[in-house]
Design a protein around this motif. Structure first.
Motif, PDB file in Angstrom:
ATOM      1  N   GLU A 149       0.864  -1.186   0.000  1.00 28.34           N
ATOM      2  CA  GLU A 149       0.000   0.000   0.000  1.00 28.34           C
ATOM      3  C   GLU A 149       0.899   1.234   0.000  1.00 28.34           C
ATOM      4  O   GLU A 149       1.430   1.621   1.030  1.00 28.34           O
ATOM      5  N   GLY A 150       1.061   1.819  -1.190  1.00 28.40           N
ATOM      6  CA  GLY A 150       1.981   2.945  -1.298  1.00 28.40           C
ATOM      7  C   GLY A 150       3.402   2.475  -1.086  1.00 28.40           C
ATOM      8  O   GLY A 150       3.905   1.597  -1.777  1.00 28.40           O
ATOM      9  N   SER A 151       4.072   3.036  -0.094  1.00 22.01           N
ATOM     10  CA  SER A 151       5.434   2.633   0.226  1.00 22.01           C
ATOM     11  C   SER A 151       5.498   1.621   1.359  1.00 22.01           C
ATOM     12  O   SER A 151       6.586   1.181   1.733  1.00 22.01           O
ATOM     13  N   GLU A 152       4.349   1.237   1.912  1.00 25.90           N
ATOM     14  CA  GLU A 152       4.297   0.288   3.019  1.00 25.90           C
ATOM     15  C   GLU A 152       4.001  -1.113   2.508  1.00 25.90           C
ATOM     16  O   GLU A 152       3.189  -1.304   1.600  1.00 25.90           O
ATOM     17  N   VAL A 153       4.671  -2.113   3.109  1.00 28.12           N
ATOM     18  CA  VAL A 153       4.502  -3.513   2.745  1.00 28.12           C
ATOM     19  C   VAL A 153       4.005  -4.278   3.968  1.00 28.12           C
ATOM     20  O   VAL A 153       4.503  -4.071   5.089  1.00 28.12           O
ATOM     21  N   PHE A 154       3.026  -5.173   3.749  1.00 25.92           N
ATOM     22  CA  PHE A 154       2.439  -5.952   4.840  1.00 25.92           C
ATOM     23  C   PHE A 154       2.409  -7.423   4.449  1.00 25.92           C
ATOM     24  O   PHE A 154       2.372  -7.772   3.271  1.00 25.92           O
ATOM     25  N   VAL A 155       2.407  -8.270   5.486  1.00 23.82           N
ATOM     26  CA  VAL A 155       2.263  -9.717   5.291  1.00 23.82           C
ATOM     27  C   VAL A 155       1.074 -10.178   6.129  1.00 23.82           C
ATOM     28  O   VAL A 155       0.934  -9.802   7.302  1.00 23.82           O
ATOM     29  N   VAL A 156       0.185 -10.962   5.521  1.00 23.54           N
ATOM     30  CA  VAL A 156      -1.030 -11.465   6.161  1.00 23.54           C
ATOM     31  C   VAL A 156      -0.892 -12.971   6.328  1.00 23.54           C
ATOM     32  O   VAL A 156      -0.555 -13.684   5.374  1.00 23.54           O
ATOM     33  N   ASP A 157      -1.187 -13.463   7.552  1.00 16.94           N
ATOM     34  CA  ASP A 157      -1.115 -14.894   7.836  1.00 16.94           C
ATOM     35  C   ASP A 157      -2.454 -15.536   7.482  1.00 16.94           C
ATOM     36  O   ASP A 157      -3.505 -15.143   8.003  1.00 16.94           O
ATOM     37  N   LEU A 158      -2.433 -16.527   6.598  1.00 23.27           N
ATOM     38  CA  LEU A 158      -3.650 -17.239   6.187  1.00 23.27           C
ATOM     39  C   LEU A 158      -3.644 -18.696   6.620  1.00 23.27           C
ATOM     40  O   LEU A 158      -4.577 -19.442   6.291  1.00 23.27           O
ATOM     41  N   SER A 159      -2.639 -19.122   7.375  1.00 25.65           N
ATOM     42  CA  SER A 159      -2.448 -20.535   7.697  1.00 25.65           C
ATOM     43  C   SER A 159      -2.968 -20.862   9.091  1.00 25.65           C
ATOM     44  O   SER A 159      -3.302 -19.973   9.893  1.00 25.65           O
ATOM     45  N   ASN A 160      -2.989 -22.170   9.368  1.00 25.70           N
ATOM     46  CA  ASN A 160      -3.359 -22.643  10.701  1.00 25.70           C
ATOM     47  C   ASN A 160      -2.136 -22.882  11.582  1.00 25.70           C
ATOM     48  O   ASN A 160      -2.246 -22.811  12.820  1.00 25.70           O
ATOM     49  N   ASN A 161      -0.995 -23.169  10.972  1.00 28.74           N
ATOM     50  CA  ASN A 161       0.203 -23.471  11.766  1.00 28.74           C
ATOM     51  C   ASN A 161       1.171 -22.305  11.848  1.00 28.74           C
ATOM     52  O   ASN A 161       2.255 -22.445  12.383  1.00 28.74           O
ATOM     53  N   GLY A 162       0.795 -21.128  11.332  1.00 33.15           N
ATOM     54  CA  GLY A 162       1.525 -19.917  11.650  1.00 33.15           C
ATOM     55  C   GLY A 162       2.482 -19.383  10.615  1.00 33.15           C
ATOM     56  O   GLY A 162       3.127 -20.126   9.875  1.00 33.15           O
ATOM     57  N   THR A 163       2.536 -18.052  10.555  1.00 35.62           N
ATOM     58  CA  THR A 163       3.520 -17.306   9.785  1.00 35.62           C
ATOM     59  C   THR A 163       4.183 -16.325  10.742  1.00 35.62           C
ATOM     60  O   THR A 163       3.493 -15.608  11.477  1.00 35.62           O
ATOM     61  N   PHE A 164       5.512 -16.266  10.720  1.00 34.70           N
ATOM     62  CA  PHE A 164       6.265 -15.487  11.700  1.00 34.70           C
ATOM     63  C   PHE A 164       7.130 -14.457  10.982  1.00 34.70           C
ATOM     64  O   PHE A 164       7.711 -14.728   9.930  1.00 34.70           O
ATOM     65  N   VAL A 165       7.220 -13.276  11.567  1.00 36.01           N
ATOM     66  CA  VAL A 165       8.082 -12.200  11.070  1.00 36.01           C
ATOM     67  C   VAL A 165       9.037 -11.826  12.188  1.00 36.01           C
ATOM     68  O   VAL A 165       8.609 -11.340  13.246  1.00 36.01           O
ATOM     69  N   ASP A 166      10.325 -12.082  11.960  1.00 35.95           N
ATOM     70  CA  ASP A 166      11.364 -11.826  12.974  1.00 35.95           C
ATOM     71  C   ASP A 166      11.020 -12.490  14.307  1.00 35.95           C
ATOM     72  O   ASP A 166      11.196 -11.916  15.396  1.00 35.95           O
ATOM     73  N   GLY A 167      10.507 -13.730  14.223  1.00 34.30           N
ATOM     74  CA  GLY A 167      10.202 -14.506  15.425  1.00 34.30           C
ATOM     75  C   GLY A 167       8.845 -14.228  16.035  1.00 34.30           C
ATOM     76  O   GLY A 167       8.470 -14.911  17.003  1.00 34.30           O
TER      77      GLY A 167
END
Length: 273
Positions: A149-167
């Motif tokens: 979105e513009g200059s910002e970047v995001f990550v969305v978790d869609l899983s059941n067993n998890g998505t991690f960003v920097d732990g």
């Protein structure tokens, strides 16, 4: 008597020609009348016949340019077209570099990407060298999504067993910002699979040109008295290296250690972590 006879023959020839032309004109008029539509009058037919005769007489072979300089329809005029500028090739705004075997690098051009085992994902989580491998079954068919979105970047978790960003676990259907050098782990905080590089940032500009061309520096993996150690990827092969960065301002004298440091910085050698 012979003279009179020859004169009569010369006079009879024009009479026969006139009679033939009259007969042909009568036949042409009869044909025109026979093709008249109910709403067409004989006067209109005559004018139409004259028009057709005029057009047929004018449709002869076109000649080339005359002596007066007038161009015919056969002649061509060379026209110089202005050059159309080529559109610049699109540049990626982000890059995902692999941190585990079986994963591959991915450049981000579009505004969003879907990652998972499903065949409808933009990035399919599988092993290209071993399609029957079972280790990728721990990932969901729709595991996570990255969007901008513009200059910002995001990550969305869609899983059941998890998505991690920097732990940090994102949580299903939740999102976290994705900054430069952020590490993405799947199905566990220690299962690090990607490091995100924000290509719109200017972190690389302070590095030597030789280093920028050969390596892509990412996150910091260690610090010391003389400087810090960063994780780097070789651009040609995507191999991982550890690059130690030493700040010369920490040295206040020029001794053997300083000279050795200069030699090391000029060689730009990396060691595998």
């Amino acid at each position: 008597m012979k003279q009179l006879q020859s004169w009569k023959m010369s006079e009879e020839v024009p009479h026969e020609a006139d009679h033939t032309q009259s007969t042909q004109s009568t036949q042409s008029l009869s044909q025109a009348l026979s093709t008249l539509s109910p709403t067409q009058s004989p006067t209109q037919a005559k004018s139409q016949s004259k028009t057709q005769q005029g057009s047929s007489s004018s449709s002869g072979p076109t000649s080339s340019s005359s002596g007066s300089g007038t161009l015919s329809s056969v002649d061509t005029i060379p026209v110089t077209l202005s050059s159309v500028p080529e559109e610049p090739e699109p540049q990626p705004w982000g890059r995902l570099l692999p941190m585990a075997r079986g994963f591959r690098s991915h450049d981000c051009f579009e505004d969003q990407y879907l990652f998972g085992r499903g065949s409808n994902c933009n990035y399919v989580l599988n092993d290209p060298d071993d399609t029957e491998s079972k280790k990728f079954r721990i990932y969901s068919k729709r595991h996570f999504r990255i969007y901008r979105e513009g200059s910002e970047v995001f990550v969305v978790d869609l899983s059941n067993n998890g998505t991690f960003v920097d732990g940090i676990r994102i949580g299903k259907d939740k999102k976290l910002p994705l900054v430069n050098n952020a590490v993405i782990a799947l199905a566990g905080p220690r299962n690090k699979v990607f490091v995100f590089i924000d290509l719109m940032s200017d972190d690389q500009s302070s590095l030597p040109k030789e280093l920028q061309e050969k390596y892509l520096l990412t996150r910091r993996i260690g610090t010391g008295v003389c400087g810090e150690v960063k994780l780097a990827f070789e651009r040609s092969s995507c191999r991982k290296f550890a690059v130690k960065i030493i700040n010369k301002r920490n040295f206040h004298f020029k001794g053997p250690a300083h000279r050795n440091d200069q030699k090391r910085s000029r060689s730009l050698r990396g060691t595998a972590p």
